[in-house]
Design a protein around this motif. Structure first.
Motif, PDB file in Angstrom:
ATOM      1  N   ASN A  15       0.842  -1.186   0.000  1.00 14.21           N
ATOM      2  CA  ASN A  15       0.000   0.000   0.000  1.00 14.21           C
ATOM      3  C   ASN A  15       0.883   1.243   0.000  1.00 14.21           C
ATOM      4  O   ASN A  15       1.858   1.325   0.740  1.00 14.21           O
ATOM      5  N   GLY A  16       0.521   2.203  -0.831  1.00 13.35           N
ATOM      6  CA  GLY A  16       1.301   3.419  -0.955  1.00 13.35           C
ATOM      7  C   GLY A  16       1.723   3.685  -2.375  1.00 13.35           C
ATOM      8  O   GLY A  16       2.044   4.812  -2.728  1.00 13.35           O
ATOM      9  N   GLY A  17       1.754   2.645  -3.232  1.00  9.95           N
ATOM     10  CA  GLY A  17       2.033   2.837  -4.643  1.00  9.95           C
ATOM     11  C   GLY A  17       3.309   3.600  -4.904  1.00  9.95           C
ATOM     12  O   GLY A  17       4.401   3.189  -4.503  1.00  9.95           O
ATOM     13  N   MET A  18       3.191   4.729  -5.598  1.00  7.38           N
ATOM     14  CA  MET A  18       4.356   5.526  -5.978  1.00  7.38           C
ATOM     15  C   MET A  18       5.235   5.881  -4.791  1.00  7.38           C
ATOM     16  O   MET A  18       6.458   5.921  -4.907  1.00  7.38           O
ATOM     17  N   GLN A  19       4.626   6.163  -3.672  1.00  8.12           N
ATOM     18  CA  GLN A  19       5.393   6.522  -2.482  1.00  8.12           C
ATOM     19  C   GLN A  19       6.416   5.443  -2.150  1.00  8.12           C
ATOM     20  O   GLN A  19       7.587   5.732  -1.876  1.00  8.12           O
ATOM     21  N   GLU A  20       6.002   4.177  -2.210  1.00  7.45           N
ATOM     22  CA  GLU A  20       6.906   3.074  -1.880  1.00  7.45           C
ATOM     23  C   GLU A  20       7.958   2.862  -2.962  1.00  7.45           C
ATOM     24  O   GLU A  20       9.111   2.548  -2.672  1.00  7.45           O
ATOM     25  N   TYR A  21       7.570   3.027  -4.237  1.00  8.45           N
ATOM     26  CA  TYR A  21       8.534   2.842  -5.310  1.00  8.45           C
ATOM     27  C   TYR A  21       9.620   3.922  -5.257  1.00  8.45           C
ATOM     28  O   TYR A  21      10.811   3.633  -5.424  1.00  8.45           O
ATOM     29  N   LEU A  22       9.206   5.165  -5.022  1.00  8.59           N
ATOM     30  CA  LEU A  22      10.181   6.254  -4.943  1.00  8.59           C
ATOM     31  C   LEU A  22      11.110   6.082  -3.746  1.00  8.59           C
ATOM     32  O   LEU A  22      12.315   6.361  -3.840  1.00  8.59           O
ATOM     33  N   ARG A  23      10.574   5.642  -2.627  1.00  5.92           N
ATOM     34  CA  ARG A  23      11.409   5.384  -1.457  1.00  5.92           C
ATOM     35  C   ARG A  23      12.444   4.311  -1.752  1.00  5.92           C
ATOM     36  O   ARG A  23      13.626   4.430  -1.399  1.00  5.92           O
ATOM     37  N   HIS A  24      12.010   3.255  -2.433  1.00  5.42           N
ATOM     38  CA  HIS A  24      12.903   2.135  -2.725  1.00  5.42           C
ATOM     39  C   HIS A  24      14.031   2.550  -3.677  1.00  5.42           C
ATOM     40  O   HIS A  24      15.161   2.093  -3.542  1.00  5.42           O
ATOM     41  N   VAL A  25      13.721   3.424  -4.640  1.00  5.73           N
ATOM     42  CA  VAL A  25      14.702   3.794  -5.657  1.00  5.73           C
ATOM     43  C   VAL A  25      15.573   4.971  -5.209  1.00  5.73           C
ATOM     44  O   VAL A  25      16.800   4.919  -5.305  1.00  5.73           O
ATOM     45  N   TYR A  26      14.934   6.038  -4.716  1.00  4.66           N
ATOM     46  CA  TYR A  26      15.650   7.292  -4.481  1.00  4.66           C
ATOM     47  C   TYR A  26      15.925   7.583  -3.014  1.00  4.66           C
ATOM     48  O   TYR A  26      16.766   8.432  -2.700  1.00  4.66           O
ATOM     49  N   GLY A  27      15.197   6.955  -2.110  1.00  9.01           N
ATOM     50  CA  GLY A  27      15.386   7.240  -0.704  1.00  9.01           C
ATOM     51  C   GLY A  27      14.192   7.934  -0.082  1.00  9.01           C
ATOM     52  O   GLY A  27      13.184   8.240  -0.737  1.00  9.01           O
ATOM     53  N   ASP A  28      14.318   8.208   1.192  1.00  2.71           N
ATOM     54  CA  ASP A  28      13.195   8.673   2.005  1.00  2.71           C
ATOM     55  C   ASP A  28      12.700  10.066   1.609  1.00  2.71           C
ATOM     56  O   ASP A  28      11.492  10.320   1.603  1.00  2.71           O
ATOM     57  N   THR A  29      13.604  10.967   1.249  1.00  6.30           N
ATOM     58  CA  THR A  29      13.192  12.337   0.950  1.00  6.30           C
ATOM     59  C   THR A  29      12.268  12.405  -0.259  1.00  6.30           C
ATOM     60  O   THR A  29      11.243  13.103  -0.245  1.00  6.30           O
TER      61      THR A  29
END
Length: 508
Positions: free
Chosen positions: A102-116
């Motif tokens: 759950n979170g979609g793009m939020q989780e993908y961006l975190r996984h690739v680019y980091g928390d910020t």
């Protein structure tokens, strides 16, 4: 989950220690696994269709038509918008099945680019993009009521109708997930019915023309007397465009604006991924739902626009944002226009339902990542709003008391601000810019992951040309928007700066 997915969830983020991240990622994974697997391919299809077929197809054709030299070019723009959205949906399907959280793009961006980067996406979507989109849908509902009123309504009365409509949708979506799913399925039928009625109206006009060319039911005359791909003269209303003398740069700007309008109508294709962890067998169900939904929506949009050009004189196509109502009323009379107005309002209500459904869960996921206070991750109605056990049977554990009530309240408050302060045109431009920045960043992240983590389990993997095309065209759309809409791009840049500062403060 698969081994690759578990490893992805515990990957260290920039600025955080391994133990802290491990605890956070594990807690989010457990929270996602505890959610009941209630969603099927049919449910995901309903969410996608109800999100995409909203106010866009009934309002955006005017913007598309105004920025192209011919009806044939407008139809090609709608095809291009559909194919680009399909490429994005296929790319998101790969990410959604490889990382079904759950979170979609939020989780993908975190996984690739980091928390910020993940925080910025959650910040912009929860506080700007999604609330603005729902404000647009609410405004269109109000305008639909205004179109059937016996006298003009004041601006503040229209705002009040929009507020009441949105509050009602939030209340319905805060009862339970099962209630929301039933609403979504019902609105899907209404939206498809509206599209079918408009297409049937165009087909009826064609048939009547061949039977009795002089009948008022035969629609306009342009569709059979003019060249669909012939460059037309400047429009008599609005800003005239002389397509025979404008420069290549100006032509690029107009075509970009036309594509932008089409993309707004298609927007919503990514949202099934937001609830990927609640979909049964996401490796099969999610790609199938996206494929079928995109075929249905693309074909529907093409047929509806053909019907518009049959029913209306071509020089009036770009003069009104309520193209569907104007087209039906012009040919079939006021009562037919009233019926379409009501159906358009219900279609927009369906889009609000699906948007509340997804953004509420996005807020829950953001809260679980500590991007928002933990208070917003709570599910179910507050105790004060529940009936006592003596008054009602004990609910099924997987069917009720699971709606993100507190997150929905946050969404409600923010959206009301946009309804009361925004306008349709300004909000459309702002929403599109805000969303496409993260759409392009996310699909670019897919390309990064394919190189960085080739071992990641991917139940669905589209050909490389789809994400590459999406990124290239998406960058061109963003650049065009930044140049030709400096106010909206400035506001978006300001929100990104504020979000980045908040994110840095969180890590201190």
């Amino acid at each position: 989950m698969q081994d690759g997915e578990e490893q992805g969830n515990t990957k260290p983020m920039r600025g955080e220690s391994e133990p802290l991240l491990g605890r956070r990622a594990s807690s989010v994974s457990r929270a996602s696994q505890l959610l009941p697997k209630q969603l099927t391919t049919r449910h995901a299809f309903a969410v996608l269709v109800t999100l995409q077929i909203g106010s866009g197809i009934f309002a955006s054709p005017a913007q598309v038509d105004h920025n192209v030299p011919s009806p044939g070019a407008a139809l090609l723009v709608w095809v291009l918008g559909g194919l680009l959205s399909w490429a994005g949906a296929a790319s998101f399907a790969e990410l959604g099945t490889a990382l079904p959280l759950n979170g979609g793009m939020q989780e993908y961006l975190r996984h690739v680019y980091g928390d910020t980067m993940a925080f910025l996406m959650a910040w912009i979507y929860i506080m700007a993009a999604k609330p603005s989109a729902m404000a647009i849908q609410s405004i269109v509902i109000a305008e639909s009521f205004a179109s059937i009123a016996s006298r003009p309504l004041s601006e503040w009365l229209l705002k009040l109708i929009a507020v009441v409509a949105f509050v009602a949708m939030v209340i319905l979506n805060s009862i339970s997930t099962r209630t929301t799913l039933r609403l979504s399925e019902s609105f899907t039928g209404i939206k498809i019915l509206t599209v079918v009625l408009i297409v049937v109206g165009g087909l009826t006009a064609v048939i009547v023309h061949f039977v009795d060319p002089d009948s008022h039911l035969s629609g306009g005359t342009d569709w059979y007397t003019k060249n669909w791909f012939g460059t037309r003269a400047p429009a008599p209303e609005g800003d005239p465009v002389d397509w025979t003398s404008i420069s290549g740069w100006e032509r690029y700007g107009h075509y970009s604006a036309a594509i932008y309008g089409g993309l707004w109508a298609y927007d919503g294709w990514d949202n099934a991924n937001v609830v990927a962890s609640e979909i049964r067998d996401p490796g099969r169900a999610l790609p199938r739902a996206i494929k079928v939904a995109m075929i249905v929506v693309l074909c529907s949009y093409e047929l509806v626009n053909v019907a518009y050009y049959i029913l209306l004189p071509w020089d009036t196509m770009s003069s009104s944002d309520a193209v569907a109502v104007v087209a039906v009323t012009t040919v079939f009379g006021r009562w037919a226009g009233i019926i379409i107005s009501i159906l358009v309002a219900l279609a927009c209500a369906g889009s609000i339902t699906s948007n509340v459904f997804t953004v509420g869960r996005l807020a829950v996921a953001a809260s679980q990542r500590h991007y928002l206070p933990a208070f917003f991750s709570k599910r179910g109605l507050p105790k004060l709003l529940k009936r006592s056990p003596a008054q009602t049977p004990i609910p099924e554990p997987d069917s009720s008391d699971d709606a993100p009530f507190y997150a929905n309240i946050l969404v409600l408050i923010v959206t009301l601000v946009y309804i009361l302060t925004g306008s349709f045109r300004a909000l459309v431009t702002f929403v599109g810019m805000a969303m496409w920045v993260f759409y392009v960043s996310t699909v670019a992240g897919l390309l990064i992951l394919r190189r960085r983590e080739p071992q990641l389990h991917r139940p669905y993997k589209p050909i490389i040309v789809l994400p590459v095309t999406f990124v290239v065209v998406g960058v061109l759309v963003i650049v065009r928007s930044a140049i030709f809409a400096p106010i909206q791009s400035g506001v978006l840049a300001g929100l990104l700066v504020v979000g980045a500062l908040i994110s840095q403060f969180r890590h201190r």
